[in-house]
Motif scaffolding. Structure first.
Motif, PDB file in Angstrom:
ATOM      1  N   GLN A 211       0.692  -1.084   0.122  1.00 45.41           N
ATOM      2  CA  GLN A 211       0.089   0.334   0.031  1.00 45.41           C
ATOM      3  C   GLN A 211       0.690   1.179   0.008  1.00 45.41           C
ATOM      4  O   GLN A 211       0.406   2.459  -0.578  1.00 45.41           O
ATOM      5  CB  GLN A 211      -0.668  -0.187   1.391  1.00 45.41           C
ATOM      6  N   TYR A 212       2.072   1.078   0.466  1.00 43.88           N
ATOM      7  CA  TYR A 212       2.773   2.416   0.687  1.00 43.88           C
ATOM      8  C   TYR A 212       4.192   1.876   0.266  1.00 43.88           C
ATOM      9  O   TYR A 212       4.535   0.774   0.129  1.00 43.88           O
ATOM     10  CB  TYR A 212       3.082   2.753   2.246  1.00 43.88           C
ATOM     11  N   ARG A 260       4.196  -7.357   4.835  1.00 43.62           N
ATOM     12  CA  ARG A 260       3.006  -6.520   5.058  1.00 43.62           C
ATOM     13  C   ARG A 260       3.001  -5.913   6.340  1.00 43.62           C
ATOM     14  O   ARG A 260       2.718  -4.535   6.637  1.00 43.62           O
ATOM     15  CB  ARG A 260       1.815  -7.035   4.461  1.00 43.62           C
ATOM     16  N   ASP A 264       3.299  -2.072   5.478  1.00 41.15           N
ATOM     17  CA  ASP A 264       1.973  -1.077   5.701  1.00 41.15           C
ATOM     18  C   ASP A 264       1.665  -1.073   6.960  1.00 41.15           C
ATOM     19  O   ASP A 264       0.673  -0.261   7.163  1.00 41.15           O
ATOM     20  CB  ASP A 264       0.793  -2.018   4.840  1.00 41.15           C
ATOM     21  N   GLN A 296       4.581   8.597  -0.174  1.00 40.77           N
ATOM     22  CA  GLN A 296       3.518   8.446  -1.053  1.00 40.77           C
ATOM     23  C   GLN A 296       3.655   9.583  -2.283  1.00 40.77           C
ATOM     24  O   GLN A 296       2.579  10.093  -2.852  1.00 40.77           O
ATOM     25  CB  GLN A 296       1.877   8.755  -0.540  1.00 40.77           C
ATOM     26  N   LYS A 370      -9.729   7.178  -1.530  1.00 43.43           N
ATOM     27  CA  LYS A 370      -9.250   6.707  -2.587  1.00 43.43           C
ATOM     28  C   LYS A 370     -10.136   6.133  -3.603  1.00 43.43           C
ATOM     29  O   LYS A 370     -10.038   6.170  -4.896  1.00 43.43           O
ATOM     30  CB  LYS A 370      -8.228   5.329  -2.013  1.00 43.43           C
TER      31      LYS A 370
END
Length: 1123
Positions: A211-212, A260, A264, A296, A370
């Motif tokens: 995710q990041y 993860r 994340d 990001q 999002k």
């Protein structure tokens, strides 16, 4: 919790009387269905002897039953005085110290239970993460021989979410301290920090995205400072290169679950984790402040939202670009079908864009979150369009838009997008100044009425003024001009304003401009016609211009355009525009049966005997048929059985176990001689033909070709289901899921109110279901009255209704012909489904939430209250969940069918929750506004662009928790007259070829003024086509080979170039799949203005493909080919 305990809980909860009756009815119906299923299951005709899903009424019940520890009462006691976070810590400490566990439990077992239960409480006992996301909890040793705690993470930890998965490490640290273990010391034996850096980068490159994006230095700092070891099981077939054979890390492969949690969770959500550390009062985690956290930004330092908008996918249109005039104007508010990550559009948008969007379509947006789900609200501002004759028109309504559709050349302004304040609050996003919209005007009028002694007509709080009335209000009382008569004055420059002040003629009813002024008029959204080479304003538009601009000479030397007009005309003009929200299509909506790939009728293993279609009839015709199946046999008949009771003589059958080493036949699972776990299955000849004949005789149903089974059962003992169930399913054109249930998937969408006319249910039937009054407290008598939806009632797609009706008939036949009982549903048509109970289940959870069907809609979505969706740990950002008949689940679900591997328990209804209370829902459901109107204070506060969390003027559900008002009075600000458009499925779902979808995507880009077609094509090539072609080429080089008969897979073909069974091997990836987007990419770079780099990159990829495969037949040869 027993039925009596449930009644006590209902009486102790403050709620309206009609809600007490409602919950009592749901509870009683749920228990009745359990009793209905328990009788047939006790007949032992099935592979299990009882109803397997357990009832769990609340968080405490769910956690206790999920972990089979008697801790429901202490959890409830702790929750009364603490939040779930502190409760998790307190109870996990008690478990670590041995409380509630057997006295002989080892320290490792106590710590294992403590960490799992703590995580279960934090995740509300809904996800499978505590059971299978935590692979192992162990006590290990550092180099200095001190003991520390190690947590091994597996893939299913992802279901917990980023923050909660990281909280696992906080809970582990807490219990570590409680039992006196030392801290984990990284790099005691090997370069473990370097291993995590290498491993994470390999996973990013080869396996999947995070995710990041995080920095290497943050990885090193995190692993170096963790007081508890973060370990994991390997999840993907990719190995590290420089950090192999490490002492404390037992695998050389990447550990996706642990990575993860690190990427994340611990690093990506370091700021959120710091807040948890403060709440937990933990020391030793101060280093989190030093992490830079999630990065990001993209390559050009654009923010995450802009990057998200640039990730264009073939066939999925871009509708609006961020901050661009003409795109969707932000409008704050909530309709009955928006909020909770659903946003509103005027339905004419779907119609004039050839159904690019429909109810339930997922879109990606730039703010406040999002993603979101599309809903339709016809009280929003409509688009302004330019027709082919040059005239500009504001569409009045759907009928008017459809009349104009064929003549639309350009959509100059798309109109509004309705986004709730609650969505901004959930994301703690920064508010954007509100445009001057109708509800803003009403609140200003209300304020003026309240604070003046002049007799202002209050009627305009209830109806819109016409133009003359609006001017009179502005002149007499200083009320700003009504938004209906505003144009985008605030978006034109001083020079453009100068052009507007130079008409060729200006009369009160007609104003003419040279054509050089037309672009400015279009920019402002001013309707006009074209006549004799001039842009002509007539009617109200001419009156507005004349009144504001041409009564006297205007001095434009000072002030903005708005200030100049207001000063000159004496009428306050406010800014109509706020911002444009970027929006592009994400996933299409979904409403379809859940099927396995390929679809099957019964959970019975046929191996290669059934051919490509896994046909039981074909397999049964082979006298040598053998399969790997549970070794259950009748001791009296000596005949194999699929149920606990023998289908021939009625005797109870026995399950035998076989030792994998000595092959002894055993009555228990453990071989005392070899000290090994025995298997409950065996590969043996099986009388399939005889058993299939008997099943057809009992059910009165003849199997049709092909009667589809599975290749092999995936559960530990290879237990399969009786064939009768599959025969009945096939006769009803139904298929089965891996756990024995029949499911239907539909996109989630929120709904707090409805009209009976929308859902096709008669008022009389609704009154029987408890809907006695409308939302205003008036007796329910008309199908056009607005009614507040009860907490667990759902409106499902008509397609789902028809499918579940067949499931009802299947269950009735099963009860009658297989179990020997009485039918339950007796449905004659879809309408008879109303009032029956279903369950909703999200794929990453293990708790089914009971719902009641009250109607149907011509959509692809399942409408339900935000609290019901939240109970599944879902919002409405485009995801789809499954719905099942509750009785089907109770009769046919079996944990015995599920894989014993990690992740096998995900998407399985292990628990059933009959009741949903708002105060027990996730916090996102509490961030829902419940007001009829936003106060003036809110609109004014947006001008300073505060964070949503700093706003307190809008009432939210969370302010009503633990009161009776939490159940009802969910008011909304914007009405709508319909939930749907003329099509229930979007164009992406209905168009057949990708070329057709691309053509629509380009056509939309051409017609929408706020979208640059060349930019869209460029982004499409960069973010989708080039990566896809490159990925397909790479996959071709790594492909496996498959046997055409037994379907065995080979990483490399054997030297004999045939399968071990003697049949031909074929490629799993072909040239056509590699270059499926190549011709499309070539066409785009030739037709549109893209960069030279992109053009050359496509040509180079084309050459690379030709080098691998050779030139396709018909490709033109080059002279250099013969050099």
């Amino acid at each position: 919790m027993s039925e009596d305990d449930t009644s006590t809980k209902l009486r102790d909860t403050d709620m309206p009387p009609y809600y007490f009756d409602y919950y009592t009815s749901l509870s009683q119906k749920s228990y009745k269905l359990f009793e209905t299923a328990a009788g047939p299951k006790s007949s032992l005709a099935d592979s299990s002897s009882g109803v397997e899903p357990k009832i769990a009424f609340d968080l405490a019940d769910r956690v206790a039953k999920m972990h089979d520890i008697d801790i429901a009462a202490p959890i409830r006691d702790l929750l009364e005085t603490n939040g779930k976070e502190i409760t998790a810590l307190l109870l996990s400490k008690e478990l670590a110290l041995g409380k509630y566990l057997p006295s002989d439990a080892s320290l490792e077992e106590r710590l294992d239970a403590a960490v799992r239960v703590g995580l279960a409480i934090v995740t509300e006992g809904v996800t499978i993460a505590p059971l299978q996301g935590i692979s192992d909890v162990r006590i290990r040793q550092n180099a200095d021989n001190t003991d520390y705690l190690s947590i091994s993470i597996a893939g299913p930890m992802r279901s917990a979410g980023g923050t909660e998965s990281a909280v696992t490490m906080l809970i582990a640290d807490h219990v570590r301290k409680a039992v006196g273990l030392s801290t984990y010391k990284a790099n005691s034996f090997d370069d473990e920090t370097g291993r995590f850096v290498e491993e994470l980068r390999i996973y990013e490159r080869e396996a999947s995205n995070f995710q990041y994006h995080v920095l290497d230095e943050d990885i090193v700092r995190t692993i170096s400072n963790l007081p508890v070891e973060l370990d994991g099981v390997d999840t993907d077939p990719y190995e590290v290169v420089n950090h192999k054979s490490m002492r404390r890390i037992k695998t050389d492969r990447v550990r996706g679950g642990a990575l993860r949690v690190l990427n994340d969770g611990l690093i990506g959500r370091a700021k959120k984790l710091l807040k948890r550390v403060e709440v937990y009062d933990l020391d030793g985690w101060e280093w989190l402040k030093d992490l830079k956290g999630a990065v990001q930004t993209g390559d050009k330092q654009e923010d995450a939202a802009t990057k998200r908008m640039s990730e264009v996918i073939t066939g999925r249109s871009v509708l609006s670009m961020p901050k661009k005039l003409g795109g969707f104007r932000l409008r704050y508010g909530r309709a009955c079908n928006t909020g909770f990550a659903a946003v509103g559009f005027h339905p004419i948008i779907g119609e004039i864009l050839d159904h690019t969007i429909t109810a339930g379509t997922q879109i990606k947006i730039d703010i406040p979150g999002k993603g979101a789900t599309v809903a339709f609200v016809d009280s929003l501002e409509t688009p302004v369009v330019r027709l082919r004759d040059g005239s500009v028109v504001r569409i009045r309504d759907i009928k008017h838009g459809l009349e104009l559709k064929a003549d639309i050349e350009k959509i100059l302004h798309l109109g509004d997008i309705l986004i709730s304040f609650g969505d901004f609050l959930e994301n703690n996003a920064q508010l954007v100044p509100s445009g001057y919209v109708e509800e803003f005007w009403i609140e200003e009028l209300r304020h003026i009425i309240k604070n003046t002694t002049s007799p202002i007509p209050a009627q305009f709080l209830l109806r819109e003024p016409d133009l003359a009335e609006s001017f009179q209000l502005a002149e007499d009382f200083g009320v700003p001009l009504h938004p209906k008569f505003l144009f985008y004055w605030d978006q034109i420059t001083a020079d453009e304003f100068g052009l507007i002040l130079e008409p060729t003629s200006a009369q009160e009813n007609t104003i003419c401009y040279e054509m050089r002024c037309k672009p400015v008029l279009e920019k402002m959204g001013v309707p006009h016609t074209v006549s004799d080479g001039q842009a002509v304003l007539k009617g109200s538009e001419a009156e507005i211009f004349h009144r504001l601009l041409f009564r006297n000479t205007i001095d434009t030397k000072s002030g903005s355009v708005l200030e100049t007009i207001s000063r000159h005309s004496g009428i306050r003009i406010r800014a109509k525009f706020s911002t444009s929200i970027g929006a592009r299509i994400g996933r299409p909506e979904k409403a379809s049966p859940r099927v396995m790939k390929p679809p099957i009728h019964t959970l019975f293993p046929v191996g290669h005997w059934g051919g490509a279609t896994r046909n039981l009839i074909k397999a049964s015709n082979n006298p040598d048929f053998a399969t790997r199946i549970s070794d259950r046999t009748c001791p009296k008949c000596d005949f194999p059985s699929l149920g606990i009771r023998c289908s021939k003589c009625g005797s109870k059958t026995l399950l035998r176990y076989t030792c994998p080493s000595c092959h002894s036949k055993l009555d228990t699972r453990f071989c005392q001689r070899c000290k090994k776990t025995a298997r409950g299955y065996v590969h043996k000849k099986f009388p399939l033909k005889e058993m299939l004949f008997d099943a057809q005789k009992r059910t009165g149903i003849r199997a049709q070709e092909p009667f589809k089974g599975v290749m092999e059962m995936i559960n530990q003992d290879k237990i399969s289901e009786p064939l009768e169930k599959g025969l009945i399913r096939q006769s009803r054109n139904l298929t089965v899921f891996k756990d024995g249930t029949v499911r239907f998937d539909a996109t989630n969408c929120p709904l707090t109110h409805f009209k009976p006319a929308w859902i096709g249910t008669p008022v009389s039937k609704l009154r029987e279901l408890g809907y006695l009054t409308d939302a205003d407290g008036q007796p329910l008598e008309s199908p056009e009255q607005t009614v507040e939806l009860l907490m667990q009632d759902v409106v499902i797609p008509y397609t789902a209704g028809r499918y579940l009706t067949e499931v009802c008939r299947y269950v009735d036949q099963e009860l009658e012909h297989f179990y020997g009982g009485q039918p339950f549903y007796h449905v004659k048509g879809t309408d008879d489904l109303v009032g029956h109970l279903i369950i909703g289940l999200a794929p990453h959870t293990s708790v089914g939430i009971v719902g009641r069907v009250i109607g149907f809609a011509n959509t692809q979505v399942c409408f339900a209250t935000p609290n019901w969706h939240s109970a599944k740990r879902r919002d409405a950002d485009g995801d789809a969940d499954s719905i099942m008949l509750l009785l089907d689940t109770l009769l046919n679900f079996s944990r015995r069918f599920l894989s014993d591997k990690i992740g096998g328990l995900m998407d399985a209804p292990l628990l059933i929750q009959p009741l949903v209370f708002p105060h027990e829902s996730q916090s996102q459901a509490h961030n829902l506004e419940v007001v009829r109107r936003y106060p003036l204070e809110f609109f004014e506060s947006t001008m300073s662009e505060p964070r949503a969390a700093d706003i307190s003027s809008v009432e939210m559900i969370k302010s009503r928790l633990d009161t009776s008002e939490q159940f009802h009075g969910y008011h909304f600000t914007h009405p709508t007259s319909s939930l749907v458009t003329s099509q229930s499925r979007s164009a992406y779902s209905t168009l057949n070829s990708m070329l057709d979808k691309l053509d629509l995507q380009i056509r939309n880009a051409d017609i929408i003024n706020a979208v640059d077609t060349n930019e869209i094509v460029s982004n499409l090539i960069s973010t989708h086509l080039i990566p896809d072609i490159m990925g397909n080429l790479r996959s071709y080089a790594r492909q496996s080979f498959r046997c055409t008969l037994c379907r065995a897979s080979y990483r490399r073909p054997p030297l004999i170039r045939r399968c071990n069974c003697g049949h031909q091997l074929i490629q799993t990836i072909t040239r056509s799949s590699v270059e499926k987007y190549l011709k499309l990419a070539k066409r785009l770079v030739e037709k549109y203005h893209v960069s030279r780099y992109q053009m050359n990159r496509i040509l180079v990829l084309s050459d690379e493909i030709d080098l691998v495969f050779g030139k396709s037949r018909g490709d033109q040869a080059l002279l250099t080919d013969y050099a």
